[in-house]
Design an enzyme around this catalytic site. Sequence first.
Site, PDB file in Angstrom:
ATOM      1  N   HIS A   1      -6.553  -5.848   2.904  1.00 52.32           N
ATOM      2  CA  HIS A   1      -5.395  -5.207   3.537  1.00 52.32           C
ATOM      3  C   HIS A   1      -4.798  -6.214   4.517  1.00 52.32           C
ATOM      4  O   HIS A   1      -5.523  -6.759   5.351  1.00 52.32           O
ATOM      5  CB  HIS A   1      -5.823  -3.968   4.338  1.00 52.32           C
ATOM      6  CG  HIS A   1      -6.380  -2.856   3.524  1.00 52.32           C
ATOM      7  ND1 HIS A   1      -5.620  -1.784   3.124  1.00 52.32           N
ATOM      8  CD2 HIS A   1      -7.631  -2.646   3.055  1.00 52.32           C
ATOM      9  CE1 HIS A   1      -6.385  -0.948   2.435  1.00 52.32           C
ATOM     10  NE2 HIS A   1      -7.606  -1.448   2.379  1.00 52.32           N
TER      11      HIS A   1
ATOM     12  N   ASP B   1       0.869  -1.174   0.000  1.00 50.78           N
ATOM     13  CA  ASP B   1       0.000   0.000   0.000  1.00 50.78           C
ATOM     14  C   ASP B   1       0.909   1.228   0.000  1.00 50.78           C
ATOM     15  O   ASP B   1       1.834   1.308   0.807  1.00 50.78           O
ATOM     16  CB  ASP B   1      -0.884  -0.025   1.251  1.00 50.78           C
ATOM     17  CG  ASP B   1      -1.987   1.007   1.214  1.00 50.78           C
ATOM     18  OD1 ASP B   1      -1.696   2.200   0.943  1.00 50.78           O
ATOM     19  OD2 ASP B   1      -3.140   0.639   1.483  1.00 50.78           O
ATOM     20  N   ILE B   2       0.676   2.166  -0.898  1.00 50.88           N
ATOM     21  CA  ILE B   2       1.555   3.345  -0.969  1.00 50.88           C
ATOM     22  C   ILE B   2       1.227   4.375   0.111  1.00 50.88           C
ATOM     23  O   ILE B   2       1.959   5.344   0.276  1.00 50.88           O
ATOM     24  CB  ILE B   2       1.553   4.010  -2.362  1.00 50.88           C
ATOM     25  CG1 ILE B   2       0.157   4.454  -2.762  1.00 50.88           C
ATOM     26  CG2 ILE B   2       2.174   3.081  -3.394  1.00 50.88           C
ATOM     27  CD1 ILE B   2       0.153   5.382  -3.961  1.00 50.88           C
TER      28      ILE B   2
ATOM     29  N   GLU C   1     -13.027   3.585  -2.081  1.00 51.85           N
ATOM     30  CA  GLU C   1     -12.417   4.468  -3.072  1.00 51.85           C
ATOM     31  C   GLU C   1     -11.922   3.758  -4.328  1.00 51.85           C
ATOM     32  O   GLU C   1     -11.809   4.369  -5.372  1.00 51.85           O
ATOM     33  CB  GLU C   1     -11.284   5.296  -2.436  1.00 51.85           C
ATOM     34  CG  GLU C   1     -10.080   4.501  -1.970  1.00 51.85           C
ATOM     35  CD  GLU C   1     -10.256   3.787  -0.629  1.00 51.85           C
ATOM     36  OE1 GLU C   1      -9.346   3.021  -0.285  1.00 51.85           O
ATOM     37  OE2 GLU C   1     -11.275   3.979   0.057  1.00 51.85           O
TER      38      GLU C   1
ATOM     39  N   HIS D   1     -10.279  -6.017  -2.553  1.00 48.52           N
ATOM     40  CA  HIS D   1      -8.920  -6.089  -2.012  1.00 48.52           C
ATOM     41  C   HIS D   1      -8.952  -6.375  -0.520  1.00 48.52           C
ATOM     42  O   HIS D   1      -9.912  -6.062   0.168  1.00 48.52           O
ATOM     43  CB  HIS D   1      -8.119  -4.816  -2.289  1.00 48.52           C
ATOM     44  CG  HIS D   1      -8.729  -3.538  -1.831  1.00 48.52           C
ATOM     45  ND1 HIS D   1      -9.815  -2.948  -2.447  1.00 48.52           N
ATOM     46  CD2 HIS D   1      -8.400  -2.716  -0.807  1.00 48.52           C
ATOM     47  CE1 HIS D   1     -10.117  -1.814  -1.833  1.00 48.52           C
ATOM     48  NE2 HIS D   1      -9.279  -1.654  -0.811  1.00 48.52           N
TER      49      HIS D   1
END
Length: 130
Positions: free
Chosen positions: A95, A29-30, A88, A93
């Site tokens: 995390h 994750d950026i 968003e 996905h």
Amino acid sequence: MASIFTRIIKGEIPCYKVAEDEKHFAFLDINPVQRGHVLVIPKKEVDYIFDLEPVELGELHQFAQKIAKAIGKTFPCKKVASVVLGLEVPHAHIHLIPMNSESDVRFGGDKLKLETAEFEQIAAKIASNI
């Protein structure tokens, strides 16, 4: 138009890849909440994780399990949190976040600011522990 995650899978947008197989992709994750925060996604573009077929959902979690174990080896912690959260990006996905307390998995707070070299180092370390 393809989601940002589909564009990452296709190599149109750079990422810090941790692992992939024929159906799944994992990358850092950026905007991480902790060092070692990884996103695990199906390559099939599906907005809502529970719209995946049962077999696909199971395979995604099996892939995520391998990544979570590698994160735990890389970042010693009590557990690796598995969180399905976010509106968003219209692409399912998970995390995966190393945690020693529930406060380590705070999405509303400040995100870490890491340099490119640190992202690269973290991705390489996790990948080497798979």
